[in-house]
Design an enzyme around this catalytic site. Structure first.
Site, short mmCIF file in Angstrom:
data_model
loop_
_atom_site.label_atom_id
_atom_site.label_comp_id
_atom_site.label_asym_id
_atom_site.label_seq_id
_atom_site.Cartn_x
_atom_site.Cartn_y
_atom_site.Cartn_z
N GLY A 150 36.55 24.00 -20.43
CA GLY A 150 35.45 24.92 -20.71
C GLY A 150 35.72 26.22 -19.98
N GLY A 157 33.98 28.94 -20.22
CA GLY A 157 32.78 29.76 -20.27
C GLY A 157 32.41 30.29 -18.89
CB VAL A 166 30.08 26.86 -15.10
CG1 VAL A 166 30.37 26.02 -13.85
CG2 VAL A 166 28.57 27.11 -15.22
N GLY A 167 33.01 27.58 -16.00
CA GLY A 167 34.42 27.21 -15.94
C GLY A 167 35.30 28.35 -15.46
NE ARG A 225 17.49 23.79 -18.67
CZ ARG A 225 16.80 23.81 -17.54
NH1 ARG A 225 17.43 23.76 -16.39
NH2 ARG A 225 15.50 23.86 -17.56
NE ARG A 265 19.11 21.03 -15.01
CZ ARG A 265 18.12 21.34 -14.21
NH1 ARG A 265 16.99 20.67 -14.24
NH2 ARG A 265 18.24 22.34 -13.35
CB VAL A 280 30.05 21.12 -14.18
CG1 VAL A 280 29.03 22.22 -13.95
CG2 VAL A 280 31.02 21.06 -13.00
CB THR A 281 28.89 19.07 -19.19
OG1 THR A 281 30.15 19.73 -19.22
CG2 THR A 281 28.15 19.29 -20.50
CG HIS A 306 21.14 18.94 -11.91
ND1 HIS A 306 20.72 19.76 -10.91
CD2 HIS A 306 21.61 19.76 -12.90
CE1 HIS A 306 20.91 21.03 -11.27
NE2 HIS A 306 21.44 21.05 -12.47
P1 NAI Z 1 29.19 28.46 -21.46
O1 NAI Z 1 28.57 28.39 -22.81
O2 NAI Z 1 29.41 29.78 -20.83
O3 NAI Z 1 30.60 27.70 -21.51
C1 NAI Z 1 30.79 26.48 -22.13
C2 NAI Z 1 32.20 26.47 -22.72
O4 NAI Z 1 32.46 25.16 -23.21
C3 NAI Z 1 32.37 27.44 -23.90
O5 NAI Z 1 33.42 28.35 -23.66
C4 NAI Z 1 32.69 26.53 -25.07
O6 NAI Z 1 33.58 27.10 -26.01
C5 NAI Z 1 33.32 25.34 -24.35
N1 NAI Z 1 33.36 24.14 -25.17
C6 NAI Z 1 32.42 23.66 -26.03
N2 NAI Z 1 32.87 22.54 -26.62
C7 NAI Z 1 34.11 22.31 -26.14
C8 NAI Z 1 35.09 21.30 -26.35
N3 NAI Z 1 34.88 20.29 -27.21
N4 NAI Z 1 36.26 21.37 -25.68
C9 NAI Z 1 36.49 22.39 -24.82
N5 NAI Z 1 35.60 23.38 -24.55
C10 NAI Z 1 34.43 23.33 -25.21
O7 NAI Z 1 28.29 27.52 -20.54
P2 NAI Z 1 28.24 27.50 -18.94
O8 NAI Z 1 27.21 28.42 -18.46
O9 NAI Z 1 29.64 27.61 -18.43
O10 NAI Z 1 27.70 26.00 -18.69
C11 NAI Z 1 28.53 24.90 -19.01
C12 NAI Z 1 27.78 23.57 -18.82
O11 NAI Z 1 27.50 23.38 -17.45
C13 NAI Z 1 26.41 23.50 -19.52
O12 NAI Z 1 26.21 22.19 -20.03
C14 NAI Z 1 25.44 23.78 -18.41
O13 NAI Z 1 24.15 23.27 -18.67
C15 NAI Z 1 26.12 23.06 -17.28
N6 NAI Z 1 25.72 23.47 -15.94
C16 NAI Z 1 25.52 22.46 -15.03
C17 NAI Z 1 25.19 22.76 -13.73
C18 NAI Z 1 25.04 21.65 -12.75
O14 NAI Z 1 24.44 21.86 -11.70
N7 NAI Z 1 25.57 20.49 -12.99
C19 NAI Z 1 24.99 24.15 -13.29
C20 NAI Z 1 25.26 25.13 -14.31
C21 NAI Z 1 25.61 24.78 -15.59
C1 2OP Z 2 21.17 24.85 -13.20
O1 2OP Z 2 20.56 24.10 -12.42
C2 2OP Z 2 21.47 24.89 -15.65
O2 2OP Z 2 21.64 22.87 -14.46
C3 2OP Z 2 21.83 24.24 -14.40
O3 2OP Z 2 21.26 26.07 -13.03
#
Ligand code: NAI
Ligand code: 2OP
Length: 310
Positions: A10, A12, A14-15, A83, A89, A119-120, A176
């Site tokens: 990923g 995006g 976070v990645g 989100r 979530r 992380v997802t 979470h």
């Molecule tokens: P983002 O939308 O910026 O990035 C997600 C990336 O995943 C995109 O580039 C997309 O093309 C890619 N992707 C989608 N399907 C894919 C696949 N099959 N194979 C490879 N890549 C793929 O989202 P962001 O902001 O980076 O968040 C990512 C995830 O992390 C979300 O589910 C978000 O809710 C979660 N998150 C969790 C946190 C935690 O505390 N655990 C904190 C922040 C975000």
């Molecule tokens: C956060 O806590 C979206 O889970 C993510 O910011």
């Protein structure tokens, strides 16, 4: 000695931010992989071109092919939907379960000895998906959330008391989600519990703001969710593992009787070293804290049961 190798799935928000932190600390070579062609390659090239200015020699590459991720020490999984305002979530469950299952199967096949950091969202449920998809032992499947939730609590405590975040420690356990469990008794400034430093009403207000911390950022950004603090939190786990620091950090792990919970991924303090989860760091909970933890674990269990019906 060869540098360690970390794959970030990923590319995006976070990645890419996690990849930047790891590379700029010179901690490991980083492979960014995404389903979108060009995105990981473009971000990796941009990050690599920052290296001469920042001053590090870590190699960063971007790809859409899991063959390039082979032999990774750690695989961080951030792929999925983020989100949007008004979206919980849990709404993400079905879509992200499919994505996490597919990427973990491919990443685990390429790096059978890797440690997975998920992380997802929804985080705890996605750890279950990753655990099943990889077949890895519990020591090598970890979820990032507790460090982020605790960091938010630390931020609010430090601002309230006008003290350094460095002297402010906090523990937020549980899933979470809205039922996460901030533990004020174990949250301290210079070793003094915050229950002795502010009124019960203020403790409650900061705890609630913490539980709502992700949604607070989403409401402001409007087009996505937090990523600087999530990436910093993920980096802390990667660093503790690769440098075998044995940090005590709240992470989602599969519990095996600890905290009176069995067979469920929930956030608890753990010791993180070169082999991943080295041990669950059990702390005594009061009856009320255990009840809050059980409620939170119950919310995770509901999602995991929902997963089985998808
Ligand atoms: P983002 O939308 O910026 O990035 C997600 C990336 O995943 C995109 O580039 C997309 O093309 C890619 N992707 C989608 N399907 C894919 C696949 N099959 N194979 C490879 N890549 C793929 O989202 P962001 O902001 O980076 O968040 C990512 C995830 O992390 C979300 O589910 C978000 O809710 C979660 N998150 C969790 C946190 C935690 O505390 N655990 C904190 C922040 C975000
Ligand atoms: C956060 O806590 C979206 O889970 C993510 O910011």
């Amino acid at each position: 000695m060869a540098r360690s190798k970390v794959t970030v799935v990923g590319a995006g928000n976070v990645g890419a931010t996690t990849a930047q932190r790891i590379a700029e600390a010179g901690l490991a070579d980083v492979v960014l992989i995404d389903i979108i062609e060009g995105l990981p390659q473009g971000k990796a090239l941009d990050l690599a071109e920052a290296a001469p200015v920042v001053g590090h020699d870590a190699r960063i590459s971007g790809t859409n092919d899991y063959a390039d991720t082979a032999g990774s020490d750690i695989v961080v999984v951030t792929s999925g939907l983020a989100r949007q305002p008004g979206m919980s979530r849990d709404d993400l469950l079905a879509k992200n379960a499919g994505i996490v299952r597919s990427v973990v199967e491919q990443a685990a096949a390429a790096s059978p000895d890797a440690i997975l950091i998920i992380v997802t969202n929804p985080l705890d449920a996605m750890c279950h998906v990753a655990s099943q998809a990889s077949g890895f032992p519990r020591e090598r499947v970890l979820g990032m959330a507790g460090i982020l939730d605790s960091a938010r609590f630390r931020t609010f405590i430090a601002r309230e008391l006008g003290v350094s975040v460095e002297d402010t420690h906090a523990f937020v356990l549980g899933g979470h989600g809205d039922t996460m469990v901030p533990l004020p008794r174990y949250s301290t400034v210079a070793g003094v519990p915050i229950t002795e430093l502010m009124s019960p009403e203020r403790v409650d207000a900061l705890s609630q703001r913490t539980a709502n911390g992700g949604a607070e950022v989403v409401a402001l950004l409007k087009t996505g969710s937090a990523y600087y603090a999530p990436a910093a939190s993920t980096f802390e786990m990667v660093e503790s593992i690769l440098l075998d620091r044995k940090r005590v950090l709240p992470c989602a792990v599969m519990l095996a009787g600890e905290f009176k919970t069995d067979g469920l991924f929930v956030g608890v303090p753990v010791v993180l070293g070169r082999t991943g989860l080295e041990r669950v760091f059990e702390i005594a909970l009061t009856d009320a804290e255990q009840a809050a933890f059980d409620r939170s674990a119950g919310a995770v269990r509901e999602l995991v049961e929902k997963l089985a019906t998808l």
